[in-house]
Design a protein around this motif. Structure first.
Motif, short mmCIF file in Angstrom:
data_model
loop_
_atom_site.label_atom_id
_atom_site.label_comp_id
_atom_site.label_asym_id
_atom_site.label_seq_id
_atom_site.Cartn_x
_atom_site.Cartn_y
_atom_site.Cartn_z
N HIS A 40 0.83 -1.20 0.00
CA HIS A 40 0.00 0.00 0.00
C HIS A 40 0.87 1.26 0.00
O HIS A 40 0.45 2.31 -0.45
N HIS A 95 -10.88 6.17 2.75
CA HIS A 95 -9.52 5.78 2.38
C HIS A 95 -9.40 5.34 0.92
O HIS A 95 -8.51 5.77 0.21
N HIS A 100 -7.51 7.65 -2.03
CA HIS A 100 -6.73 7.01 -3.09
C HIS A 100 -7.43 6.98 -4.44
O HIS A 100 -6.84 6.57 -5.43
N HIS A 121 -3.19 12.11 4.93
CA HIS A 121 -2.81 10.77 4.48
C HIS A 121 -1.64 10.81 3.52
O HIS A 121 -0.82 9.91 3.48
N HIS A 125 1.80 8.69 3.62
CA HIS A 125 2.40 7.94 2.52
C HIS A 125 3.76 8.47 2.10
O HIS A 125 4.48 7.81 1.34
ZN LIG Z 1 -3.43 4.88 2.10
#
Ligand SMILES: [Zn+2]
Ligand SMILES: [Zn+2]
Length: 167
Positions: A40, A95, A100, A121, A125
Motif C-alpha cells: 500500500h 480511504h 486514493h 494521508h 504515505h
Molecule cells: Zn493509504
C-alpha cells in the motif's frame, strides 16, 4: 427494547474503531503485519493490494457478530456488528475512494475535510518504510492538517482578489 441504547452502542463502537484502527495501523500494519501493508506504501500496478486483506480482518467479526446476534436474539451483538460494518463502509469511502481514488467519486471536491484528510494521508504515505510515520488515523484529522488547508484556502482567496483587482 431500548432503541436508544442500541444506537448508542453502535455509535460508541464506531468511535472506538477509529482508535482501534489507529493502533492497528501504527503497531500491526507498520509492525509484524507490514508484509501485508507494504504494497500500500509502494503503489504498484493492479487494482487489488495485499493490504486489502485487512478488510477481511474487519469483515469476519462484523459478520459473526451480526449472524450470532440474530440467531440468539442478542441485540447488543448486532449493534456492535453494525458499528463495525458502518466503520468499514466509512473507511472504504474515505480511504479507498476519497483519498486514493480507486473509484472516481468526489475527485475535485474542495471541501475542507476532504482536503485535510487527503493532506494528512499524503503525509502518511510520504514515508515509504515501516519505521517512521505520522498520521495513522483515518477519519479523524489532526488539527494541524485542518489548519494547513484553511491557511491554503485563505491564501488562495487572497491571491484571487489580488489578481482580480490587477485586471
Ligand atoms: Zn493509504
Ligand atoms: Zn501505513
Amino acid at each position: 427494547m431500548n432503541w436508544f441504547l442500541y444506537i448508542a452502542i453502535t455509535l460508541t463502537t464506531f468511535i472506538l474503531m477509529e482508535g482501534f484502527t489507529w493502533c492497528l495501523h501504527r503497531y500491526v500494519m507498520h509492525g509484524f503485519g507490514w508484509y501485508l501493508h507494504k504494497d500500500h506504501h509502494e503503489k504498484g500496478p493492479g487494482f487489488f493490494e495485499k493490504n486489502d486483506a485487512y478488510f477481511l480482518i474487519f469483515a469476519i467479526p462484523s459478520w459473526l457478530l451480526i449472524m450470532l446476534g440474530v440467531m440468539y436474539k442478542q441485540y447488543w451483538m448486532i449493534s456492535i456488528g453494525a458499528g463495525f460494518t458502518l466503520y468499514g463502509l466509512a473507511y472504504f469511502l474515505v480511504h479507498e475512494v476519497i483519498i486514493h481514488q480507486r473509484i472516481k467519486w468526489f475527485t475535485r471536491s474542495n471541501n475542507t475535510y476532504v482536503r485535510a484528510i487527503r493532506w494528512a494521508h499524503k503525509m502518511h504515505h510520504k514515508h515509504l518504510d515501516k519505521e517512521e510515520g505520522e498520521s495513522f488515523g483515518m477519519l479523524w484529522v489532526h488539527k494541524r492538517y485542518w489548519d494547513k488547508v484553511r491557511e491554503d484556502k485563505k491564501r488562495n482567496a487572497k491571491q484571487m482578489q489580488v489578481s482580480e483587482t490587477a485586471h
